[in-house]
Design a protein around this motif. Structure first.
Motif: not given
Length: 344
Positions: A42, A68, A82, A105
């Protein structure tokens, strides 16, 4: 295959779709890539307390980074990971277009130009914002109109400079823009006295006052909101499956708040007799299958990050340094704009 048989099959598929028997959604290239890597990449804005900021250990926190995590959890389950890639306003859209990240994001405003010309899609709005002005209290200003003739710091690559030009021109006032390549440079210049005001989204100004001002109580955000700045996640236009998952993850967060499902009670809510809660949490229906996910996708998301209200309160709410009220970000049932599309 002959003409009649081909037409007959096409007609049967159309009838089945219209009757609600469409085939389950298939994962697109983005979701396949995320699953192969075991990680969702992200793009995030840099250094915005309450929205996306990394601590000394590199742990990212904030409303947009939590979104995210929500999408990542919907796709990858309990093993979700992530990768947060900090991007400047000038870098963010290019990074998504090039495939460096799966999703933005960030605090990127949804506008017609961006929607129509970048080959990207906004998957909804996770924060309704608007542009304002941060000034020293010592100037004793009551209104943005008192800034007539003032020098105002802002960043290039954002909507802020154009919004200011529109606002001052419409009100018969003048100003001198002092423009910098990044928000960090603009805010540093403001606090060093190079300009009399700093203009950006209200969310960012609240973060700056809380985190960067020498003494937060010596600074004020003027009451006028001079623009509409709907902020939301951005994905590639060439992958509608991922777009759909991102969109409905946002809907699930809002739906959970509407129905009183929280990270604390989501386990017991799985036994709810409410059909809407059953569909949301996968106790009944095939909502996950339609998205190319499993039945418990939304349950896991809520368990990990909470509902929309929890995310808001934890990151930017009245008990945080940003001290932001829900206002337009309240549920529609409380006078706000947050409204979940039907999960059914």
């Amino acid at each position: 295959m002959n003409h009649l048989l081909r037409n007959g099959l096409a007609g049967a598929m159309l009838m089945a779709t219209c009757a609600g028997f469409a085939m389950p959604a298939q994962a697109g290239a983005t979701i396949d890539g995320i699953r192969q890597r075991g990680e969702t990449a992200c793009g995030v804005s840099t250094g915005i307390g309450g929205f996306s900021i990394a601590d000394s250990s590199g742990q990212w926190t904030g409303l947009t980074t939590d979104f995210c995590r929500a999408v990542s959890t919907a796709i990858l389950g309990d093993a979700a990971k992530e990768k947060f890639v900090p991007l400047s306003p000038q870098q963010r859209f290019t990074a998504l277009q090039s495939g460096e990240v799966d999703m933005l994001t960030t605090v990127a405003t949804w506008t017609l130009t961006r929607d129509a010309s970048l080959g990207l899609l906004y998957a909804g709005v996770y924060f309704y914002d608007g542009q304002g002005f941060l000034v020293p209290k010592s100037l004793d200003l009551k209104s943005a109109l008192d800034l007539d003739g003032a020098s105002i710091c802002t960043a290039t690559g954002t909507t802020s400079e154009l919004n200011m030009a529109d606002y001052f021109r419409a009100n018969g006032k003048t100003f001198t823009p002092v423009v910098f390549e990044s928000q960090q440079e603009a805010r540093a210049a403001f606090f060093s006295g190079r300009c009399q005001a700093f203009s950006a989204d209200m969310s960012y100004l609240s973060s700056v006052r809380a985190s960067d001002a020498p003494n937060p109580d010596d600074w004020q955000i003027l009451p006028e909101m001079i623009s509409k700045e709907p902020l939301g996640p951005v994905v590639g236009r060439n992958d509608l499956d991922f777009f759909t998952v991102a969109k409905w993850t946002l809907m699930a967060l809002v739906e959970a708040e509407e129905r009183g499902v929280t990270s604390a009670n989501v386990d017991e809510m799985k036994d709810s007799k409410d059909p809407g809660i059953q569909r949301l949490l996968g106790s009944s229906g095939d909502m996950g299958e339609k998205l190319g996910l499993d039945a418990a996708w939304a349950y896991r998301v809520i368990k990990r990050v909470g509902n929309y209200g929890e995310i808001f309160d934890r990151n930017v709410g009245p008990r945080t340094p940003l001290r932001m009220e829900r206002n337009a970000n309240a549920l529609w049932t409380h006078g706000g704009l947050m409204y979940a599309l039907p999960i059914r």
